[in-house]
Scaffold this motif. Sequence first.
Motif, short mmCIF file in Angstrom:
data_model
loop_
_atom_site.label_atom_id
_atom_site.label_comp_id
_atom_site.label_asym_id
_atom_site.label_seq_id
_atom_site.Cartn_x
_atom_site.Cartn_y
_atom_site.Cartn_z
N GLU A 100 4.05 -11.14 -8.53
CA GLU A 100 3.29 -10.21 -7.68
C GLU A 100 3.97 -8.86 -7.62
N GLU A 140 -6.72 2.09 -3.54
CA GLU A 140 -7.61 0.93 -3.48
C GLU A 140 -8.10 0.54 -4.87
N TRP A 145 0.84 -1.21 0.00
CA TRP A 145 0.00 0.00 0.00
C TRP A 145 0.87 1.26 0.00
N LYS A 205 -7.01 -3.08 -6.71
CA LYS A 205 -8.05 -4.02 -7.09
C LYS A 205 -8.01 -4.30 -8.60
N TRP A 224 -5.04 -6.33 -4.26
CA TRP A 224 -5.62 -5.66 -3.08
C TRP A 224 -5.40 -6.49 -1.82
N HIS A 225 -5.47 -7.81 -1.96
CA HIS A 225 -5.30 -8.69 -0.79
C HIS A 225 -3.87 -8.68 -0.27
N LEU A 226 -2.95 -8.11 -1.05
CA LEU A 226 -1.54 -8.06 -0.63
C LEU A 226 -1.16 -6.69 -0.07
N ARG A 227 -2.12 -5.80 0.13
CA ARG A 227 -1.82 -4.41 0.43
C ARG A 227 -0.97 -4.21 1.69
N ASN A 228 -1.07 -5.12 2.66
CA ASN A 228 -0.30 -4.96 3.89
C ASN A 228 0.97 -5.82 3.92
N ARG A 229 1.24 -6.50 2.81
CA ARG A 229 2.42 -7.36 2.74
C ARG A 229 3.69 -6.55 2.47
#
Length: 271
Positions: free
Chosen positions: A143, A120, A98, A124, A129-134
């Motif tokens: 990726e 966001e 993010w 998406k 989006w599911h990796l935003r905090n990785r």
Amino acid sequence: MKRVIEVQDLSYRYPDGTEALKGVSFSIDWGTKTVLLGPNGSGKSTLIMHLNGVFLPQKGKVFVDGQEVTKKTEQTVRRKVGIVFQDPDDQVFASTVWEDVAFGLFNLGMQEKEIKERVEEVLKLVGVWHLRNRIPYHLSYGEKKKVALAGVLVMEPEIVVLDEPGTYLDPQGKRELFWMLDELCKNRKTLLIATHDVDLAAEWADKVIILKEGRVLKEGGKDLLLEEEVLAEANLVFPRISELFLRAGFPKEKVPFTVEEAIRVLKGAIR
């Protein structure tokens, strides 16, 4: 049709004496999909670095949307042209996905609410989006490439340039990527891909520019990919689908480039 990129007699020599570009000239129209095609060492990466001022012309000129790329205009040009490099590690560097994608927007001084909305939306769009905090460092190569693309798209450039975008992506990843690129083109973006992948060019391009040893060998529509002498001179081969039909004896005007075109040709032959 409006020209958004025009390159005139562009030459570039590296400090070690390597002459990477030798009088390159071409133009790209607004809203089109162009593939810059050539083997490794043909000058593709050096050329695209000139399109947003990473490199400045040593000889010749580059125009973006009518504006010459110079030291004075490079910042303006970079807002119009976004480049996704071949190696995502050259672009992905922040503590989280993010933060990486939001970095450029914060530098512009944008309001936090708008930053959140744009980040966001683009995460998406590219499917991460599911990796935003990785942590980006822990992501797979594919990726990371998507995150690098998101970091460019969030800045909303008019022109998007990608250097070998399909590298290390699995087949489904490539399909998703080019679906996204097609959607961008529908939204009036101008797209340029630099690659040695002839099948990619056959599947996707409106226009093909073939480079060899720092020069434009030939440019035109996808029909160039059926010119055996041109491909051989550039150390390239026929697209796989096209080669099958050429070897089967189909006339060039009926030779397909994509699976969908091949199905239509086969159905017509059966009837």
